[in-house]
Design an enzyme around this catalytic site. Structure first.
Site, PDB file in Angstrom:
ATOM      1  N   HIS A 233      16.658   0.301   9.817  1.00 46.40           N
ATOM      2  CA  HIS A 233      16.213  -0.825  10.658  1.00 46.40           C
ATOM      3  C   HIS A 233      17.205  -1.082  11.793  1.00 46.40           C
ATOM      4  O   HIS A 233      16.811  -1.347  12.930  1.00 46.40           O
ATOM      5  CB  HIS A 233      16.093  -2.109   9.826  1.00 46.40           C
TER       6      HIS A 233
ATOM      7  N   GLU B 197       8.921   8.469   4.178  1.00 49.00           N
ATOM      8  CA  GLU B 197       8.769   7.437   3.126  1.00 49.00           C
ATOM      9  C   GLU B 197       8.558   8.100   1.762  1.00 49.00           C
ATOM     10  O   GLU B 197       8.951   7.556   0.728  1.00 49.00           O
ATOM     11  CB  GLU B 197       7.607   6.482   3.428  1.00 49.00           C
TER      12      GLU B 197
ATOM     13  N   HIS C 186      16.547   2.102   4.530  1.00 49.05           N
ATOM     14  CA  HIS C 186      16.010   1.125   5.483  1.00 49.05           C
ATOM     15  C   HIS C 186      17.061   0.179   6.058  1.00 49.05           C
ATOM     16  O   HIS C 186      16.854  -0.368   7.132  1.00 49.05           O
ATOM     17  CB  HIS C 186      14.883   0.315   4.841  1.00 49.05           C
TER      18      HIS C 186
ATOM     19  N   LYS D 224       2.329  -6.841   1.903  1.00 53.14           N
ATOM     20  CA  LYS D 224       3.159  -7.413   2.973  1.00 53.14           C
ATOM     21  C   LYS D 224       2.397  -7.281   4.276  1.00 53.14           C
ATOM     22  O   LYS D 224       2.056  -6.162   4.687  1.00 53.14           O
ATOM     23  CB  LYS D 224       4.465  -6.633   3.101  1.00 53.14           C
TER      24      LYS D 224
ATOM     25  N   ARG E 135      -7.728 -20.209   6.095  1.00 51.86           N
ATOM     26  CA  ARG E 135      -6.743 -20.256   5.003  1.00 51.86           C
ATOM     27  C   ARG E 135      -6.856 -19.079   4.044  1.00 51.86           C
ATOM     28  O   ARG E 135      -6.491 -19.142   2.881  1.00 51.86           O
ATOM     29  CB  ARG E 135      -6.839 -21.554   4.209  1.00 51.86           C
TER      30      ARG E 135
ATOM     31  N   ASN F 126      14.022  -0.227  -0.379  1.00 52.22           N
ATOM     32  CA  ASN F 126      14.776  -0.332   0.883  1.00 52.22           C
ATOM     33  C   ASN F 126      15.754   0.801   1.107  1.00 52.22           C
ATOM     34  O   ASN F 126      16.499   0.789   2.093  1.00 52.22           O
ATOM     35  CB  ASN F 126      15.554  -1.656   0.929  1.00 52.22           C
TER      36      ASN F 126
ATOM     37  N   ARG G  70      12.017  -4.883  -6.220  1.00 48.50           N
ATOM     38  CA  ARG G  70      11.279  -4.259  -5.121  1.00 48.50           C
ATOM     39  C   ARG G  70      12.214  -3.745  -4.037  1.00 48.50           C
ATOM     40  O   ARG G  70      11.845  -2.896  -3.235  1.00 48.50           O
ATOM     41  CB  ARG G  70      10.231  -5.235  -4.559  1.00 48.50           C
TER      42      ARG G  70
ATOM     43  N   HIS H 212       9.775   4.570  13.157  1.00 52.29           N
ATOM     44  CA  HIS H 212      10.253   4.046  11.880  1.00 52.29           C
ATOM     45  C   HIS H 212      10.634   5.176  10.911  1.00 52.29           C
ATOM     46  O   HIS H 212      11.707   5.156  10.306  1.00 52.29           O
ATOM     47  CB  HIS H 212       9.193   3.135  11.267  1.00 52.29           C
TER      48      HIS H 212
ATOM     49  N   LYS I   8       5.024   3.310  -6.065  1.00 56.74           N
ATOM     50  CA  LYS I   8       5.112   2.051  -5.316  1.00 56.74           C
ATOM     51  C   LYS I   8       4.364   0.940  -6.054  1.00 56.74           C
ATOM     52  O   LYS I   8       4.853  -0.188  -6.160  1.00 56.74           O
ATOM     53  CB  LYS I   8       4.571   2.228  -3.893  1.00 56.74           C
TER      54      LYS I   8
ATOM     55  N   GLU J 178       9.189  -9.453  -3.881  1.00 62.08           N
ATOM     56  CA  GLU J 178      10.477  -8.889  -3.491  1.00 62.08           C
ATOM     57  C   GLU J 178      11.637  -9.830  -3.805  1.00 62.08           C
ATOM     58  O   GLU J 178      12.432 -10.172  -2.929  1.00 62.08           O
ATOM     59  CB  GLU J 178      10.470  -8.524  -1.986  1.00 62.08           C
TER      60      GLU J 178
HETATM   61 ZN    ZN Z   1       9.527   1.970   5.788  1.00 61.82          ZN
END
Ligand code: ZN
Ligand code: ADP
Length: 363
Positions: free
Chosen positions: A254, A187, A250, A145, A123, A247, A243, A266, A229, A239
């Protein structure tokens, strides 16, 4: 040495990101100061194990730490339950306890996988990041994340689990393949264009001479990107709003990754995403022609792609775009550049409007 403190609303979960050339060398001594008495599990991939993992393990043992090393095949394809299960089994067999520490040593894949294992085993145990790709140093190692892919899409399974510390050593980038280096640069372009006009200008000026060898230049870029960041994550850890400025590039990125069956890396997809979204932003009157030209020129100077590759399955692109968390019916929500260093969140654009963009996307 530079440090960035990521202060979270729930104080005890706040942590520090340390950036220092040669930091990996000092890590065993640092670990001995902070984590003596705990079992340490270094988790990495097969490439990084050979380059840095084995050596780190030996040096940890040398200073009397109880350390072990676990690794898995490199690459996005390892971001699945099989890898998680194998790591969980190895940890349990090696008597992982609630006070054990996982050290994620590697790129974004290692960080996501090791972080997800840390979030779920018993956990949740503590973990630290030692990011070894530029992308992980400026982006994925910060913000908690973690997760894996699902056959139905990337990063669909995961959690928010903040690390206890992040240790960034720009020296390890010397061994990084050029293409992986460029991936991380995209990025940095993103965060600069989205949030910091001065960082963008410096990137623009230095783009032609930027290399993995130029430690002091890199250090400055990494530090500022991390600072930006961390400030965003501090304000919106889960998010739920702000946040999403991260994106930029992105939403289109994506969908391009998926439509090319992940042949695009990516960072490449994000670079093309920034280019296409800038075009959209210009059409919406958010970005001037001059600003868009500066963005495209900077991406190009960094040898990043700005044109959409031939897509066999345009329909796949739109399916992914519409299935995105950010879509509402036939309207897609973007975090859109609104000048250099400024971002408008929640900009709604119809899929028809996006389709028009592709009809003549290469002019
Ligand atoms: Zn990215
Ligand atoms: P990302 O950080 O872009 O998400 P990965 O974690 O898959 O991507 O790392 C990209 C590739 O670079 C992997 O093959 C990984 O083993 C390799 N790698 C990571 N760090 C280094 C490094 N410092 N030197 C050389 N190769 C590295």
């Amino acid at each position: 040495m530079k440090q960035v403190h990521l202060r979270l609303r729930e104080r005890p979960r706040s942590y520090t990101i340390t950036i220092q050339s040669g930091l990996l060398e000092d890590l065993p001594a640092l670990m001995a100061k902070k984590w003596r008495g705990c079992a340490l599990f270094i988790v990495t991939d097969e490439n990084v194990e050979k380059l840095y993992g084995r050596n780190l393990l030996l040096r940890c043992i040398d200073v009397g730490l109880n350390a072990s090393l676990l690794f898995f095949p490199a690459g996005e394809r390892s971001k699945n339950f099989k890898t998680i299960h194998a790591l969980q089994t190895a940890l349990l067999e090696n008597r992982v306890r609630r006070d054990s520490l996982i050290i994620a040593l590697g790129g974004g894949v290692v960080g996501d996988v090791a972080g997800f294992v840390a979030a779920t085993i018993l956990r949740g145990v503590k973990y630290i990041h030692v990011p070894t790709t530029l992308l992980a140093q400026v982006d994925s190692s910060i913000g908690g994340k973690v997760g894996i892919d699902h056959p139905l899409g990337k990063n669909l399974i995961g959690a928010f689990h903040q690390p206890s510390a992040v240790y960034v050593d720009p020296l390890v980038l010397k061994t990084l393949p050029a293409m992986e280096f460029r991936n991380g640069l995209s990025e940095i372009v993103k965060i600069a264009a989205a949030l910091d006009g001065r960082l963008f200008s410096s990137l623009e000026k230095n783009a032609p001479s930027l290399s993995r060898e130029n430690a002091s230049q890199l250090m400055k870029l990494i530090y500022r990107a991390v600072e930006l960041k961390a400030a965003i994550v501090a304000k919106d850890e889960l998010e739920s709003g702000l946040r999403s400025v991260l994106n930029v590039g992105h939403t289109i990125g994506h969908a391009l990754e998926a439509a090319t069956s992940y042949k695009l890396k990516h960072g490449e997809a994000v670079s093309i995403g920034i280019a296409i979204e800038s075009r959209l932003a210009q059409r919406l009157g958010l970005l001037s022609h001059h600003e868009r030209t500066r963005i495209l020129a900077t991406l190009t100077a960094l040898k990043l792609p700005i044109r959409v590759p031939p897509l066999k399955r345009m329909s796949k692109f739109f399916t992914v775009l519409s299935a995105d968390k950010k879509s509402l019916g036939s309207t897609i929500r973007f975090s859109m550049l609104a000048g250099i260093g400024r971002t408008a969140i929640d900009v709604r654009v119809s899929t028809d409007h996006i389709a028009q963009l592709f009809d003549n996307s290469n002019d």
